[in-house]
Write an enzyme that holds these catalytic residues in place. Structure first.
Site, PDB file in Angstrom:
ATOM      1  N   CYS A  75      -8.149  20.341   9.162  1.00  0.00           N
ATOM      2  CA  CYS A  75      -8.701  19.622  10.312  1.00  0.00           C
ATOM      3  C   CYS A  75      -8.592  20.471  11.587  1.00  0.00           C
ATOM      4  O   CYS A  75      -9.612  20.826  12.183  1.00  0.00           O
ATOM      5  CB  CYS A  75      -8.020  18.267  10.372  1.00  0.00           C
ATOM      6  SG  CYS A  75      -8.167  17.459  11.914  1.00  0.00           S
ATOM      7  N   TYR A  89     -11.824  23.574  12.694  1.00  0.00           N
ATOM      8  CA  TYR A  89     -12.399  23.429  14.042  1.00  0.00           C
ATOM      9  C   TYR A  89     -12.073  24.644  14.901  1.00  0.00           C
ATOM     10  O   TYR A  89     -12.897  25.132  15.661  1.00  0.00           O
ATOM     11  CB  TYR A  89     -11.906  22.139  14.713  1.00  0.00           C
ATOM     12  CG  TYR A  89     -12.754  20.941  14.343  1.00  0.00           C
ATOM     13  CD1 TYR A  89     -13.019  20.622  13.013  1.00  0.00           C
ATOM     14  CD2 TYR A  89     -13.316  20.119  15.323  1.00  0.00           C
ATOM     15  CE1 TYR A  89     -13.807  19.531  12.672  1.00  0.00           C
ATOM     16  CE2 TYR A  89     -14.105  19.021  14.984  1.00  0.00           C
ATOM     17  CZ  TYR A  89     -14.342  18.737  13.660  1.00  0.00           C
ATOM     18  OH  TYR A  89     -15.125  17.659  13.330  1.00  0.00           O
ATOM     19  N   TYR A 117     -11.644  23.342  21.343  1.00  0.00           N
ATOM     20  CA  TYR A 117     -11.057  23.702  20.043  1.00  0.00           C
ATOM     21  C   TYR A 117     -10.646  25.175  19.967  1.00  0.00           C
ATOM     22  O   TYR A 117      -9.908  25.559  19.063  1.00  0.00           O
ATOM     23  CB  TYR A 117     -12.008  23.319  18.903  1.00  0.00           C
ATOM     24  CG  TYR A 117     -12.129  21.819  18.756  1.00  0.00           C
ATOM     25  CD1 TYR A 117     -11.042  21.067  18.299  1.00  0.00           C
ATOM     26  CD2 TYR A 117     -13.301  21.140  19.091  1.00  0.00           C
ATOM     27  CE1 TYR A 117     -11.133  19.685  18.172  1.00  0.00           C
ATOM     28  CE2 TYR A 117     -13.398  19.757  18.971  1.00  0.00           C
ATOM     29  CZ  TYR A 117     -12.315  19.042  18.509  1.00  0.00           C
ATOM     30  OH  TYR A 117     -12.394  17.667  18.390  1.00  0.00           O
ATOM     31  N   GLU A 145     -14.499  18.774   5.420  1.00  0.00           N
ATOM     32  CA  GLU A 145     -14.948  19.041   6.797  1.00  0.00           C
ATOM     33  C   GLU A 145     -16.444  19.355   6.816  1.00  0.00           C
ATOM     34  O   GLU A 145     -17.174  18.896   7.679  1.00  0.00           O
ATOM     35  CB  GLU A 145     -14.161  20.197   7.426  1.00  0.00           C
ATOM     36  CG  GLU A 145     -12.723  19.860   7.785  1.00  0.00           C
ATOM     37  CD  GLU A 145     -12.594  18.849   8.929  1.00  0.00           C
ATOM     38  OE1 GLU A 145     -13.577  18.619   9.662  1.00  0.00           O
ATOM     39  OE2 GLU A 145     -11.515  18.273   9.086  1.00  0.00           O
TER      40      GLU A 145
HETATM   41  C1  LIG Z   1     -13.510  15.239  10.795  1.00  0.00           C
HETATM   42  C2  LIG Z   1     -12.734  15.927  11.867  1.00  0.00           C
HETATM   43  N1  LIG Z   1     -12.026  17.009  11.536  1.00  0.00           N
HETATM   44  C3  LIG Z   1     -11.316  17.641  12.479  1.00  0.00           C
HETATM   45  C4  LIG Z   1     -11.292  17.189  13.768  1.00  0.00           C
HETATM   46  C5  LIG Z   1     -10.478  17.865  14.811  1.00  0.00           C
HETATM   47  N2  LIG Z   1      -9.180  17.263  14.903  1.00  0.00           N
HETATM   48  C6  LIG Z   1      -8.965  15.996  14.634  1.00  0.00           C
HETATM   49  S1  LIG Z   1      -7.320  15.557  14.680  1.00  0.00           S
HETATM   50  C7  LIG Z   1      -6.897  17.108  15.047  1.00  0.00           C
HETATM   51  C8  LIG Z   1      -5.494  17.494  15.148  1.00  0.00           C
HETATM   52  C9  LIG Z   1      -4.791  16.834  16.216  1.00  0.00           C
HETATM   53  O1  LIG Z   1      -3.439  16.771  15.965  1.00  0.00           O
HETATM   54  C10 LIG Z   1      -8.019  17.889  15.147  1.00  0.00           C
HETATM   55  C11 LIG Z   1      -7.978  19.295  15.471  1.00  0.00           C
HETATM   56  C12 LIG Z   1     -12.037  16.046  14.071  1.00  0.00           C
HETATM   57  N3  LIG Z   1     -12.061  15.516  15.313  1.00  0.00           N
HETATM   58  N4  LIG Z   1     -12.758  15.438  13.112  1.00  0.00           N
END
Ligand SMILES: Cc1ncc(C[n+]2csc(CCO)c2C)c(N)n1
Length: 222
Positions: free
Chosen positions: A136, A140, A165, A206
């Site tokens: 996640c 990003y 990001y 993702e």
């Molecule tokens: C599907 C999806 N994947 C990744 C993110 C980005 N993101 C979400 S939570 C997080 C970590 C925070 O502790 C990050 C980087 C997103 N928004 N949506």
């Protein structure tokens, strides 16, 4: 290091997400508004679950500083990564709070969320869940860095999304990598393989999440 190997293995997946229409739309500043709206509807709910899954990690960890950091992340995620999401909502000309009221777990986001929960409940060691969560921030960050490298975002209304990001992910990724690398030193080959599979599958989740948004995937659209 084990996490270094994992990151190498998923390079082609990240490259392919970069070439998919959602990220290309961000790069060219012409992502269709309906895709942004669908993304926000799905992602606000994904983030709620991500925060709850962080809370499931806490009893599995024995690292006060790390736990304190996770508490901060829960707060950050519960606020819906505010800046990044408001950038998207402003771009699409929509009212973020109103739009997310209509959110649902669409098929691809549903699958992703359940992949993380499964690992949290199935395995006592935190690393299994962490490997399902780590793509996640990692995916990003890598996409954002790759986009920023092009140096052609001046005047692009989605530039703040990319900057967000590029800059906010390092500390989190550092903690997640450290926990997994520590566990990997004493893990069996079978366990290492589950960790690897979890990480790779979440990178694919993702990809599917962006495509779900671009294609306005719903349960009705079977
Ligand atoms: C599907 C999806 N994947 C990744 C993110 C980005 N993101 C979400 S939570 C997080 C970590 C925070 O502790 C990050 C980087 C997103 N928004 N949506």
């Amino acid at each position: 290091m084990f996490t270094k190997q994992l990151k190498k293995e998923v390079e082609p997946i990240i490259e392919s997400i970069y070439n998919d229409p959602f990220i290309q739309g961000i790069i060219h500043g012409n992502l269709k508004k309906e895709a942004v709206k669908h993304y926000l509807k799905a992602d606000s709910l994904y983030l709620n679950e991500f925060a709850k899954i962080y809370s499931l990690l806490i009893p599995k960890l024995d690292d006060r500083k790390g736990i304190q950091f996770l508490l901060g992340q829960i707060d950050f995620v519960m606020n819906g990564e505010v800046d990044a999401h408001y950038t998207l909502a402003d771009y699409a000309g929509i009212d973020y709070k109103a739009v997310i009221e209509e959110g649902e777990w669409y098929p691809s986001s549903d699958h992703y969320i359940k992949h993380m929960y499964y690992n949290a409940y199935r395995y006592s060691d935190a690393s299994f869940t962490i490997c399902a969560m780590a793509p996640c921030p990692y995916v990003y960050q890598q996409l954002a860095l790759k986009i920023a490298e092009r140096n052609d975002l001046e005047g692009n209304p989605l530039k703040p999304w990319v900057d967000f990001y590029c800059t906010n992910m390092d500390e989190l990724i550092g903690h997640l990598d450290r926990w997994v690398d520590e566990f990997s030193e004493t893990a069996s080959d079978e366990e290492l393989n589950i960790l690897r599979k979890n990480f790779v599958e979440s990178c694919i989740h993702e990809k599917r999440f962006f495509n779900m948004s671009y294609n306005i995937e719903t349960w009705e659209g079977y």
